[in-house]
Design a protein around this motif. Structure first.
Motif, mmCIF file in Angstrom:
data_model
loop_
_atom_site.group_PDB
_atom_site.id
_atom_site.type_symbol
_atom_site.label_atom_id
_atom_site.label_comp_id
_atom_site.label_asym_id
_atom_site.label_seq_id
_atom_site.Cartn_x
_atom_site.Cartn_y
_atom_site.Cartn_z
ATOM 1 N N ILE A 117 -0.985 1.534 0.047
ATOM 2 C CA ILE A 117 -0.010 2.548 -0.773
ATOM 3 C C ILE A 117 1.200 2.690 -0.175
ATOM 4 C CG2 ILE A 117 0.261 5.000 -1.311
ATOM 5 C CD1 ILE A 117 -2.982 5.255 -1.209
ATOM 6 N N ASP A 118 1.326 2.482 0.889
ATOM 7 C CA ASP A 118 2.905 2.714 1.575
ATOM 8 C C ASP A 118 3.852 1.652 1.098
ATOM 9 O OD1 ASP A 118 2.137 4.834 2.649
ATOM 10 O OD2 ASP A 118 1.982 3.797 4.677
ATOM 11 N N ILE A 119 3.042 0.164 0.993
ATOM 12 C CA ILE A 119 3.776 -0.952 0.591
ATOM 13 C C ILE A 119 4.145 -1.003 -0.924
ATOM 14 C CG2 ILE A 119 3.417 -3.533 0.186
ATOM 15 C CD1 ILE A 119 1.987 -3.524 2.598
ATOM 16 N N GLN A 120 3.003 -0.502 -1.762
ATOM 17 C CA GLN A 120 3.366 -0.175 -2.956
ATOM 18 C C GLN A 120 4.328 0.920 -3.650
ATOM 19 O OE1 GLN A 120 2.554 -2.585 -5.276
ATOM 20 N NE2 GLN A 120 0.497 -3.148 -5.188
ATOM 21 N N LYS A 121 4.256 1.950 -2.733
ATOM 22 C CA LYS A 121 5.544 2.915 -3.064
ATOM 23 C C LYS A 121 6.919 2.224 -2.758
ATOM 24 C CE LYS A 121 3.149 7.207 -1.983
ATOM 25 N NZ LYS A 121 3.163 8.361 -1.073
ATOM 26 N N VAL A 122 7.278 1.450 -2.037
ATOM 27 C CA VAL A 122 8.444 0.774 -1.904
ATOM 28 C C VAL A 122 8.739 -0.039 -3.277
ATOM 29 C CG1 VAL A 122 9.800 -0.964 -0.616
ATOM 30 C CG2 VAL A 122 8.292 0.416 0.516
ATOM 31 N N ARG A 123 7.784 -0.816 -3.880
ATOM 32 C CA ARG A 123 7.901 -1.190 -5.218
ATOM 33 C C ARG A 123 8.134 -0.281 -6.118
ATOM 34 N NH1 ARG A 123 3.085 -4.973 -8.072
ATOM 35 N NH2 ARG A 123 4.521 -5.398 -10.003
ATOM 36 N N PHE A 124 7.372 0.745 -6.454
ATOM 37 C CA PHE A 124 7.354 1.543 -7.664
ATOM 38 C C PHE A 124 8.239 2.914 -7.258
ATOM 39 C CE2 PHE A 124 3.467 -0.851 -8.307
ATOM 40 C CZ PHE A 124 3.469 -1.345 -9.687
ATOM 41 N N GLY A 125 8.376 2.937 -6.114
ATOM 42 C CA GLY A 125 9.299 4.428 -5.793
ATOM 43 C C GLY A 125 8.494 5.758 -6.382
ATOM 44 N N ASP A 126 9.508 6.563 -7.247
ATOM 45 C CA ASP A 126 8.753 7.638 -7.510
ATOM 46 C C ASP A 126 7.838 7.436 -8.540
ATOM 47 O OD1 ASP A 126 10.223 8.953 -5.773
ATOM 48 O OD2 ASP A 126 12.132 9.481 -6.974
ATOM 49 N N ARG A 127 7.965 6.420 -9.302
ATOM 50 C CA ARG A 127 7.092 6.117 -10.304
ATOM 51 C C ARG A 127 5.475 6.093 -10.027
ATOM 52 N NH1 ARG A 127 7.644 0.548 -12.603
ATOM 53 N NH2 ARG A 127 6.305 1.225 -14.190
ATOM 54 N N LEU A 128 5.042 6.063 -8.525
ATOM 55 C CA LEU A 128 3.834 6.165 -7.957
ATOM 56 C C LEU A 128 3.607 7.117 -7.452
ATOM 57 C CD1 LEU A 128 0.983 4.550 -7.369
ATOM 58 C CD2 LEU A 128 2.184 3.402 -5.385
ATOM 59 N N ARG A 129 2.572 8.158 -7.636
ATOM 60 C CA ARG A 129 2.329 9.263 -7.261
ATOM 61 C C ARG A 129 0.859 9.026 -6.727
ATOM 62 N NH1 ARG A 129 5.297 10.229 -11.581
ATOM 63 N NH2 ARG A 129 3.201 10.787 -12.569
ATOM 64 N N VAL A 130 0.520 9.320 -5.365
ATOM 65 C CA VAL A 130 -0.923 9.084 -4.896
ATOM 66 C C VAL A 130 -1.021 10.269 -3.998
ATOM 67 C CG1 VAL A 130 -2.210 7.829 -3.380
ATOM 68 C CG2 VAL A 130 -0.478 6.627 -4.969
ATOM 69 N N SER A 131 -2.316 10.992 -4.371
ATOM 70 C CA SER A 131 -2.912 11.921 -3.386
ATOM 71 C C SER A 131 -4.224 11.542 -2.773
ATOM 72 C CB SER A 131 -2.934 13.256 -4.140
ATOM 73 O OG SER A 131 -3.908 13.230 -5.230
ATOM 74 N N LEU A 132 -4.392 11.918 -1.424
ATOM 75 C CA LEU A 132 -5.766 11.502 -0.821
ATOM 76 C C LEU A 132 -6.308 12.792 -0.453
ATOM 77 C CD1 LEU A 132 -4.645 8.473 1.547
ATOM 78 C CD2 LEU A 132 -5.638 8.469 -0.846
ATOM 79 N N ASP A 133 -7.638 13.155 -0.803
ATOM 80 C CA ASP A 133 -8.244 14.189 -0.594
ATOM 81 C C ASP A 133 -9.759 13.777 0.159
ATOM 82 O OD1 ASP A 133 -9.164 16.730 -0.231
ATOM 83 O OD2 ASP A 133 -9.569 17.039 -2.243
ATOM 84 N N ILE A 134 -9.665 13.429 1.252
ATOM 85 C CA ILE A 134 -10.740 12.894 2.083
ATOM 86 C C ILE A 134 -11.072 13.645 3.297
ATOM 87 C CG2 ILE A 134 -11.884 10.958 3.283
ATOM 88 C CD1 ILE A 134 -11.481 10.088 0.321
ATOM 89 N N PRO A 135 -11.861 14.767 3.226
ATOM 90 C CA PRO A 135 -12.186 15.618 4.264
ATOM 91 C C PRO A 135 -12.348 14.873 5.657
ATOM 92 C CG PRO A 135 -13.696 16.241 2.216
ATOM 93 C CD PRO A 135 -12.967 14.744 2.065
ATOM 94 N N VAL A 136 -11.862 15.377 6.750
ATOM 95 C CA VAL A 136 -11.732 14.742 7.871
ATOM 96 C C VAL A 136 -13.413 14.688 8.584
ATOM 97 C CG1 VAL A 136 -11.334 14.923 10.362
ATOM 98 C CG2 VAL A 136 -9.843 15.801 8.688
ATOM 99 N N GLU A 137 -14.450 15.234 8.027
ATOM 100 C CA GLU A 137 -15.681 15.385 8.671
ATOM 101 C C GLU A 137 -16.297 14.274 7.944
ATOM 102 O OE1 GLU A 137 -15.336 18.649 5.434
ATOM 103 O OE2 GLU A 137 -14.265 18.194 7.095
ATOM 104 N N LEU A 138 -15.953 13.719 6.802
ATOM 105 C CA LEU A 138 -16.438 12.502 6.315
ATOM 106 C C LEU A 138 -16.031 10.991 6.838
ATOM 107 C CD1 LEU A 138 -16.148 13.540 2.442
ATOM 108 C CD2 LEU A 138 -18.137 13.782 4.248
#
Length: 365
Positions: free
Chosen positions: A240-261
């Motif tokens: 995702i970090d690499i793709q954000k360089v390419r797409f900039g603000d066009r790419l919005r990503v959210s991760l919701d993975i609980p720590v206990e998993l």
């Protein structure tokens, strides 16, 4: 093309017939030698044939015993039911076999008894004399069946492991091929050059490290069928970090993975291809870009992972991709690892967008 492999059932019958013929030949020969040693005279052919043919019911019953052994294995938790089933089968086969043998002796009277033998007395005498031999014969059939079954299971597991390794290798190679595409590499390196020109050296170094870590993980971890969810998310974050360089603000990503998993076991290269498909078929096709949401949750003994994007719903485009690993590869690996306990579902969302839902057993390291 005609299949050159021998028919399995014919081969099995050939082996059964050969083994029982060998055993019957031994028993008949031993009977004749005993007669001769005791001074018996007369033709030996009729007694030889009678004893030899007496084993025919056991030969015919062997496939049924083998099938019963497969359906009712003597394993922990089912010993009583299996024992009763095999005891009944043994009793039926033994009584039928000795009834057949007694009938042959009564009809032909090969030993020339006077008066001729009685059926009931002959049947009872043969059954009591042969009961130990029949127990050994039945036990040998069960033993051979379980040994062959165990060997086939080991071979199947080895075959499935090899198949899984092949699928995983294809996924790894496809991921590398996708990420090392010249256009992708050009955009990534061009972004790094732009950071250097703007004297944002820390950001440029971070991008280079992220790219190297991404490629290293893709190449070195290809032999692992499963990884922890934490490792998979870390790898996804690199991508995702690499793709954000390419797409900039066009790419919005959210991760919701609980720590206990984090310790949950998931197939290697699971989330990254799903996000890759979401970017390709959602974000990249829209001038304004789009949003991708990755979430995970546990439901009792089940782990559910979802990847959502707000792009258009076009099944033909979403199910396959020319430069990614595709959903078919992921479904195959899930089926190999977890069988019917896993599922990969692609569906439209009522409020708009597309969602991929992966369901698999919750297994921790």
């Amino acid at each position: 093309m005609t299949d050159a492999r021998p028919n399995t059932r014919s081969t099995r019958w050939t082996w059964i017939a050969a083994i029982w013929c060998a055993g019957a030949l031994f028993d008949a020969s031993q009977t004749i030698f005993t007669m001769r040693a005791m001074g018996a005279r007369g033709s030996w052919l009729s007694p030889f044939v009678i004893v030899f043919v007496s084993w025919l019911p056991w030969m015919l019953a062997t496939p049924l015993i083998v099938e019963l052994a497969r359906r009712r294995p003597i394993v922990r938790g089912a010993v009583l039911k299996a024992g009763i089933a095999h005891l009944m089968a043994f009793a039926i086969v033994s009584m039928v076999a000795e009834a057949w043998s007694a009938m042959l002796r009564v009809i032909s009277n090969p030993w020339h008894h006077n008066p001729p033998p009685d059926f009931v007395d002959t049947w009872y005498s043969l059954l009591t004399d042969q009961i130990v031999t029949f127990v050994i014969a039945y036990a040998l059939i069960l033993t051979v069946t379980y040994v062959v079954e165990s060997r086939e299971k080991v071979q199947w597991q080895m075959s499935e492991t090899a198949r899984l390794n092949g699928e995983l290798s294809r996924a790894q190679l496809a991921a590398l091929r996708s990420q090392m595409d010249p256009h992708f590499m050009f955009n990534t390196l061009n972004s790094i050059v732009g950071l250097v020109r703007d004297q944002r050296n820390d950001a440029a170094i971070g991008m280079i490290v992220g790219l190297s870590e991404f490629l290293r993980r893709a190449s070195e971890d290809s032999h692992r069928a499963q990884v922890t969810l934490t490792e998979e998310v870390e790898y996804l974050q690199r991508y995702i970090d690499i793709q954000k360089v390419r797409f900039g603000d066009r790419l919005r990503v959210s991760l919701d993975i609980p720590v206990e998993l984090g310790d949950a076991q998931v197939p290697n290269l699971l989330l990254q291809p799903l996000v890759e498909n979401a970017i390709k078929h959602g974000v990249s096709k829209r001038v304004a870009g789009g949003e991708i949401r990755v979430a995970g949750a546990r439901y009792d003994d089940t782990l559910r992972l979802t990847v959502y994007n707000d792009g258009p719903w076009v099944r033909e485009d979403l199910e396959t991709t020319s430069d990614g690993v595709g959903l078919g590869n992921l479904r195959t690996r899930l089926q190999i690892l977890h069988g019917d306990r896993s599922e990969l579902l692609l569906r439209p969302v009522d409020t708009g967008g597309v969602e991929v839902v992966v369901t698999l057993p919750f297994l921790e390291t």
